[in-house]
Scaffold this active site. Structure first.
Site, PDB file in Angstrom:
ATOM      1  N   ALA A 118       0.806  -1.231   0.000  1.00 61.72           N
ATOM      2  CA  ALA A 118       0.000   0.000   0.000  1.00 61.72           C
ATOM      3  C   ALA A 118       0.832   1.271   0.000  1.00 61.72           C
ATOM      4  O   ALA A 118       0.272   2.366   0.020  1.00 61.72           O
ATOM      5  CB  ALA A 118      -0.931  -0.001   1.217  1.00 61.72           C
ATOM      6  N   SER A 119       2.160   1.159  -0.046  1.00 62.37           N
ATOM      7  CA  SER A 119       2.984   2.366   0.101  1.00 62.37           C
ATOM      8  C   SER A 119       2.942   3.274  -1.120  1.00 62.37           C
ATOM      9  O   SER A 119       3.235   4.458  -1.030  1.00 62.37           O
ATOM     10  CB  SER A 119       4.430   1.977   0.418  1.00 62.37           C
ATOM     11  OG  SER A 119       4.946   1.175  -0.629  1.00 62.37           O
ATOM     12  N   VAL A 173       5.793  -9.175   2.109  1.00 59.35           N
ATOM     13  CA  VAL A 173       4.898 -10.320   1.862  1.00 59.35           C
ATOM     14  C   VAL A 173       5.633 -11.547   1.323  1.00 59.35           C
ATOM     15  O   VAL A 173       5.092 -12.646   1.357  1.00 59.35           O
ATOM     16  CB  VAL A 173       3.720  -9.966   0.912  1.00 59.35           C
ATOM     17  CG1 VAL A 173       2.798  -8.931   1.508  1.00 59.35           C
ATOM     18  CG2 VAL A 173       4.212  -9.570  -0.468  1.00 59.35           C
ATOM     19  N   ASN A 232      -2.518  -6.862  -3.057  1.00 63.86           N
ATOM     20  CA  ASN A 232      -2.081  -5.973  -4.134  1.00 63.86           C
ATOM     21  C   ASN A 232      -0.573  -5.999  -4.386  1.00 63.86           C
ATOM     22  O   ASN A 232      -0.141  -5.728  -5.510  1.00 63.86           O
ATOM     23  CB  ASN A 232      -2.513  -4.534  -3.778  1.00 63.86           C
ATOM     24  CG  ASN A 232      -1.806  -3.495  -4.608  1.00 63.86           C
ATOM     25  OD1 ASN A 232      -2.151  -3.262  -5.767  1.00 63.86           O
ATOM     26  ND2 ASN A 232      -0.770  -2.865  -4.039  1.00 63.86           N
ATOM     27  N   SER A 237      -3.764  -9.233 -13.370  1.00 65.43           N
ATOM     28  CA  SER A 237      -3.320  -8.379 -14.472  1.00 65.43           C
ATOM     29  C   SER A 237      -3.873  -8.902 -15.795  1.00 65.43           C
ATOM     30  O   SER A 237      -4.102 -10.105 -15.950  1.00 65.43           O
ATOM     31  CB  SER A 237      -1.786  -8.395 -14.552  1.00 65.43           C
ATOM     32  OG  SER A 237      -1.345  -7.893 -15.802  1.00 65.43           O
ATOM     33  N   TYR A 292       5.753 -13.333 -14.372  1.00 64.45           N
ATOM     34  CA  TYR A 292       4.676 -12.419 -13.961  1.00 64.45           C
ATOM     35  C   TYR A 292       3.316 -12.935 -14.443  1.00 64.45           C
ATOM     36  O   TYR A 292       2.350 -12.993 -13.679  1.00 64.45           O
ATOM     37  CB  TYR A 292       4.966 -11.033 -14.535  1.00 64.45           C
ATOM     38  CG  TYR A 292       3.990  -9.953 -14.128  1.00 64.45           C
ATOM     39  CD1 TYR A 292       4.081  -9.350 -12.877  1.00 64.45           C
ATOM     40  CD2 TYR A 292       2.994  -9.514 -15.010  1.00 64.45           C
ATOM     41  CE1 TYR A 292       3.194  -8.339 -12.510  1.00 64.45           C
ATOM     42  CE2 TYR A 292       2.119  -8.506 -14.652  1.00 64.45           C
ATOM     43  CZ  TYR A 292       2.223  -7.927 -13.395  1.00 64.45           C
ATOM     44  OH  TYR A 292       1.329  -6.924 -13.037  1.00 64.45           O
ATOM     45  N   ALA A 350       2.476 -15.966 -15.237  1.00 63.59           N
ATOM     46  CA  ALA A 350       2.118 -17.196 -14.510  1.00 63.59           C
ATOM     47  C   ALA A 350       1.595 -16.863 -13.119  1.00 63.59           C
ATOM     48  O   ALA A 350       0.606 -17.456 -12.653  1.00 63.59           O
ATOM     49  CB  ALA A 350       3.335 -18.117 -14.418  1.00 63.59           C
ATOM     50  N   LYS A 377       0.120 -14.124 -12.163  1.00 61.94           N
ATOM     51  CA  LYS A 377      -1.174 -13.430 -12.235  1.00 61.94           C
ATOM     52  C   LYS A 377      -2.281 -14.375 -12.697  1.00 61.94           C
ATOM     53  O   LYS A 377      -3.428 -14.264 -12.252  1.00 61.94           O
ATOM     54  CB  LYS A 377      -1.063 -12.209 -13.157  1.00 61.94           C
ATOM     55  CG  LYS A 377      -0.134 -11.117 -12.623  1.00 61.94           C
ATOM     56  CD  LYS A 377      -0.619 -10.567 -11.292  1.00 61.94           C
ATOM     57  CE  LYS A 377       0.186  -9.377 -10.795  1.00 61.94           C
ATOM     58  NZ  LYS A 377      -0.299  -8.860  -9.511  1.00 61.94           N
ATOM     59  N   ILE A 379      -1.636   0.686 -16.322  1.00 61.16           N
ATOM     60  CA  ILE A 379      -1.923   1.720 -15.319  1.00 61.16           C
ATOM     61  C   ILE A 379      -0.657   2.533 -15.061  1.00 61.16           C
ATOM     62  O   ILE A 379       0.434   1.972 -14.916  1.00 61.16           O
ATOM     63  CB  ILE A 379      -2.429   1.087 -13.991  1.00 61.16           C
ATOM     64  CG1 ILE A 379      -3.577   0.083 -14.240  1.00 61.16           C
ATOM     65  CG2 ILE A 379      -2.838   2.167 -12.995  1.00 61.16           C
ATOM     66  CD1 ILE A 379      -4.849   0.652 -14.808  1.00 61.16           C
TER      67      ILE A 379
END
Ligand code: NAI
Length: 247
Positions: free
Chosen positions: A13-14, A63, A89, A141, A154, A156, A158, A187
């Protein structure tokens, strides 16, 4: 305020999308536990939210470190008494063509993007089951849906998140817990900042809405899925991609 009385935990969340989700969910009335590695940035975000009249608390968390997930989620539950909403996220990229991709880069992307979601879900699910209400939202994604050259790890991770979302949705649906994914397209965040203007302009040409998305576009979808308005939606992948992928 639609999320009044709810407590949300948001990983990564940073900055970027996670940060926008924290701002949006607190604006909608939720108390938010913001988790990421960068304590300084988290503290700044907490001050910003507090100044705007919202409630947010920082939790330092990597995480990808399994040993940190359990105690961190436990202390958040001890502080708030529950977690109603989990937004998985946190995510990274380590791009390379598959023939040159290092095993370490495969492992770190899978660990950070996919395994972390399983670990966080495992830690919050007890609290959600007890109260028979919960919202789990996994940020996947468009490249988990359509693949992308140079992003085997990435894509795989997602795509794995989409499978995880559907499995959890089936497992806990009878307890009034929904599990959905949000699939952003292109984004504007730090993750896409290094791609160069020409690449971005070309990418925008492939997007029917003619522009790249903002973190706020994604946060709106997350806020909807977290709300009571979305109570009959589960196992769904909500595209926030400007039409980049349809069908
Ligand atoms: P970003 O790089 O600005 O943010 C990623 C966040 O994850 C940061 O707050 C970072 O500190 C955190 N993070 C990374 N590794 C972590 C770890 N080990 N422990 C805790 N936190 C960690 O990128 P962005 O764009 O905001 O990404 C957010 C999510 O959205 C990611 O899962 C990403 O894959 C996904 N996404 C982004 C898209 C884009 O175009 N920007 C498109 C599709 C999905």
């Amino acid at each position: 305020m639609s999320l009044s009385g709810r407590v949300a935990l948001i990983t990564g969340a940073s900055q970027g999308i996670g940060r926008s989700c924290a701002l949006r969910l607190t604006k909608d009335g939720a108390t938010v536990a913001v988790a990421a590695r960068n304590q300084e940035k988290l503290n700044e975000l907490v001050s910003e939210i507090t100044a705007a009249g919202g409630k947010a608390y920082a939790f330092a968390l990597d995480v990808s470190n399994e040993d940190q997930v359990k105690p961190t989620v436990k202390s958040a539950i001890a502080q708030f008494g529950k977690i109603d909403i989990l937004v998985n996220n946190a995510g990274i990229t380590r791009d390379q063509l598959v023939m040159r991709m290092k095993r370490a880069d495969w492992d770190s992307v899978l660990q950070t993007n996919l395994t972390s979601a399983y670990l966080c879900i495992q830690q919050v699910i007890g609290s959600m089951l007890k109260q028979r209400w919960g919202r789990i939202i996994n940020i996947t994604s468009v490249f988990g849906q359509m693949g992308q050259a140079g992003q085997a790890n990435y894509a795989a991770s997602k795509a794995g998140l989409i499978g995880l979302t559907m499995a959890i949705a089936r497992e806990v649906g009878s307890r009034n817990i929904t599990c959905n994914a949000v699939a952003p397209g292109f984004i504007e965040t730090a993750m896409t900042a290094g791609l160069g203007d020409e690449f971005k302009q070309n990418a925008a040409k492939q997007i029917p809405l003619g522009r790249v998305g903002s973190p706020e576009d994604v946060a709106s979808a997350v806020a909807f899925l977290a709300s009571d308005e979305a109570s009959y939606i589960t196992g769904h992948v909500l595209n926030v991609n400007g039409g980049m992928l349809m069908g």
